[in-house]
Motif scaffolding. Structure first.
Motif, PDB file in Angstrom:
ATOM      1  N   ALA A  13       0.838  -1.270   0.038  1.00 26.02           N
ATOM      2  CA  ALA A  13       0.164   0.021  -0.011  1.00 26.02           C
ATOM      3  C   ALA A  13       1.003   1.336  -0.056  1.00 26.02           C
ATOM      4  O   ALA A  13       0.238   2.328  -0.554  1.00 26.02           O
ATOM      5  N   CYS A  53       1.529   1.685  12.569  1.00 32.06           N
ATOM      6  CA  CYS A  53       2.686   1.701  11.685  1.00 32.06           C
ATOM      7  C   CYS A  53       3.663   2.840  12.536  1.00 32.06           C
ATOM      8  O   CYS A  53       4.606   3.032  12.398  1.00 32.06           O
ATOM      9  N   HIS A  86      -3.056   8.130   6.151  1.00 30.93           N
ATOM     10  CA  HIS A  86      -1.953   7.756   6.483  1.00 30.93           C
ATOM     11  C   HIS A  86      -0.627   8.104   6.104  1.00 30.93           C
ATOM     12  O   HIS A  86      -0.421   8.916   5.224  1.00 30.93           O
ATOM     13  N   ASN A 128       0.251   4.244  -2.464  1.00 33.47           N
ATOM     14  CA  ASN A 128       0.072   5.394  -2.262  1.00 33.47           C
ATOM     15  C   ASN A 128       1.007   6.562  -2.886  1.00 33.47           C
ATOM     16  O   ASN A 128       0.679   7.530  -3.500  1.00 33.47           O
ATOM     17  N   SER A 160       1.883   7.138   4.790  1.00 36.09           N
ATOM     18  CA  SER A 160       2.375   6.827   3.369  1.00 36.09           C
ATOM     19  C   SER A 160       1.829   7.445   2.313  1.00 36.09           C
ATOM     20  O   SER A 160       2.069   7.584   1.232  1.00 36.09           O
TER      21      SER A 160
HETATM   22  N1  PMP Z   1      -2.464   2.897   4.178  1.00 35.19           N
HETATM   23  C1  PMP Z   1      -3.104   2.538   5.235  1.00 35.19           C
HETATM   24  C2  PMP Z   1      -4.369   3.221   5.457  1.00 35.19           C
HETATM   25  C3  PMP Z   1      -2.598   1.695   6.280  1.00 35.19           C
HETATM   26  O1  PMP Z   1      -2.954   1.445   7.290  1.00 35.19           O
HETATM   27  C4  PMP Z   1      -1.225   1.061   6.014  1.00 35.19           C
HETATM   28  C5  PMP Z   1      -0.380   0.289   7.008  1.00 35.19           C
HETATM   29  N2  PMP Z   1      -1.023  -0.871   7.192  1.00 35.19           N
HETATM   30  C6  PMP Z   1      -0.563   1.616   4.667  1.00 35.19           C
HETATM   31  C7  PMP Z   1      -1.270   2.375   3.731  1.00 35.19           C
HETATM   32  C8  PMP Z   1       0.890   1.194   4.167  1.00 35.19           C
HETATM   33  O2  PMP Z   1       0.746  -0.318   3.800  1.00 35.19           O
HETATM   34  P1  PMP Z   1       2.132  -1.263   3.848  1.00 35.19           P
HETATM   35  O3  PMP Z   1       3.056  -0.843   5.156  1.00 35.19           O
HETATM   36  O4  PMP Z   1       1.724  -2.462   3.712  1.00 35.19           O
HETATM   37  O5  PMP Z   1       2.729  -0.610   2.581  1.00 35.19           O
END
Ligand code: PMP
Length: 405
Positions: free
Chosen positions: A71, A325, A100, A75, A102
């Protein structure tokens, strides 16, 4: 009794997902680009997975799904890819205050590249107001990004209204649907979504795999240069085992969603009602209606979230405080702060995220143990309803101190 209630942080692999991945972990291999039997099989498995993920979100075509490493990458691709591609058209983007990290971090990168960013506030229940969004659009707005639902406090946004406003104005609408997928029915066509982020593990698939839905006709500037895989949007040989697992996970999530969402919502309500009726000075974070079925976020006054987690863990209960996170930082959750919750109260928040393994007996255990842990901590705590204000000021100063030094 062991009760795992931290599904927002990590989920176990569904055994049915492991089953379809197994051949790729034990002998089967192939590059989807190769012109021989190994390649054809890999290509067929890759495209079957793409179709399954596309079906989960109601995409018009499987080709609209671009597989990524997760994700975070999806993003980043949405924000940077859309922003850079459209920079000559306009340099204004609009996001919510509860995105988030990210998502908000690549937006900061765009700001360094000359973009202006508007961050929309949320109300006490954690939702943005579509009218406020409309009022903040400008002729040079090229992208709006508002998450579908928040995994930390459960609020589901008015995605259809936001989509309609953006489409009418010809502005791209991206939504991070990591927390919503598998919990609520997603239909990118109905809701006029142009870009949508997914994560495999949040559907009981493997970690380290995700996808960006890119509506047909939407152009992005890729982040990675290379072999032209994924319609040129994400170069690099695909993580086939992971993607095959993701596809199966999406298929199961779609089939089981209506029954599982209803089951979890009932358990979630039992948890909230059970805990809140046994505690004073405890409140739900986020709305009671329009809430993710698997999320129960509770703010407990006069206790400290980390101490609560340790107490719960000793009782066999795995939960989280703040964002999964970012819980390594001392900072209280930016999501709770954005809802107008004080620093002290945000720090006394616990978030339970339910999943497939949870049942009534487990929730009963939490309803019994949680108030006990709170009572024990409150007996030891210097904080109470009489000195609360004084403590809040002191704590805020400590926070500011940590922040600025
Ligand atoms: N978006 C959201 C809403 C999240 O909660 C997360 C983390 N679980 C992420 C993006 C990023 O996911 P990832 O760490 O698997 O890349």
């Amino acid at each position: 009794m062991e009760v795992y209630l931290d599904h927002a942080a990590a989920r176990p692999l569904d055994p049915r997902v492991a089953e379809v991945m197994a051949p790729y972990l034990a002998g089967r291999f192939g590059n989807p680009m190769s012109q021989h039997t190994h390649g054809y099989t890999a290509q067929a498995d890759l495209e079957a997975a793409r179709a399954r993920v596309a079906a989960l979100v109601g995409a018009a075509k499987p080709e609209e799904i671009v597989f990524t490493s997760g994700a975070t990458e999806a993003n980043n691709l949405a924000v940077l890819g859309a922003g850079r591609r459209l920079a000559s058209k306009g340099r204004h983007v609009l996001i919510s205050a509860i995105e988030h990290i990210s998502l908000s971090t690549p937006v900061k990168a765009l700001a360094k590249e000359g973009f202006e960013v508007t961050t929309l506030p949320v109300g006490a229940e954690g939702r943005i107001d579509p009218q406020t969004l409309r009022d903040n659009l400008r002729p040079d707005t090229v992208l709006v990004s508002v998450m579908y639902a928040n995994g930390e406090m459960g609020a589901i946004q008015r995605v259809a209204e936001i989509g309609a406003i953006c489409r009418e104005r010809g502005i791209l609408f991206h939504t991070d649907a990591v927390a919503a997928a598998g919990q609520v029915e997603i239909d990118v066509q109905r809701d006029r979504i142009d870009l949508l982020t997914l994560s495999s593990n949040d559907l009981y698939g493997p970690q380290g795999v995700g996808a960006l839905y890119v509506r047909q006709g939407v152009r992005l500037q890729p982040l990675l240069a290379g072999g032209g895989q994924e319609r040129g949007l994400r170069a690099g040989t695909q993580n086939l085992a992971g993607i095959v697992g993701f596809g199966r996970a999406a298929e199961i999530a779609r089939q089981e969603l209506p029954a599982e969402a209803a089951r979890l919502a009932a358990l979630r309500d039992a948890l909230l009602d059970g805990v809140l009726s046994r505690l004073t000075h405890a409140f739900v974070n986020g709305p009671r209606e329009g809430r993710l079925p698997n999320n129960a976020s509770i703010r407990v006054k006069f206790v400290e979230g980390e101490a609560l987690l340790l107490g719960l863990n000793r009782a066999g209960i795995a939960a989280a405080s703040g964002s999964a996170c970012t819980s390594v930082t001392l900072e209280p959750s930016h999501v709770l702060l954005a809802m107008g919750i004080s620093h002290v109260d945000a720090q006394g928040s616990v978030q339970f995220t339910l999943g497939r393994s949870n049942d009534q007996a487990q929730i009963g255990h939490v309803i019994e143990q949680f108030p006990r842990v709170v009572h024990r901590l409150r007996e030891m705590s210097p904080l109470n309803e009489h000195n609360e204000q004084e403590f809040a000021e002191e704590s805020y100063e400590t926070f500011e101190h940590l922040h600025h030094h």
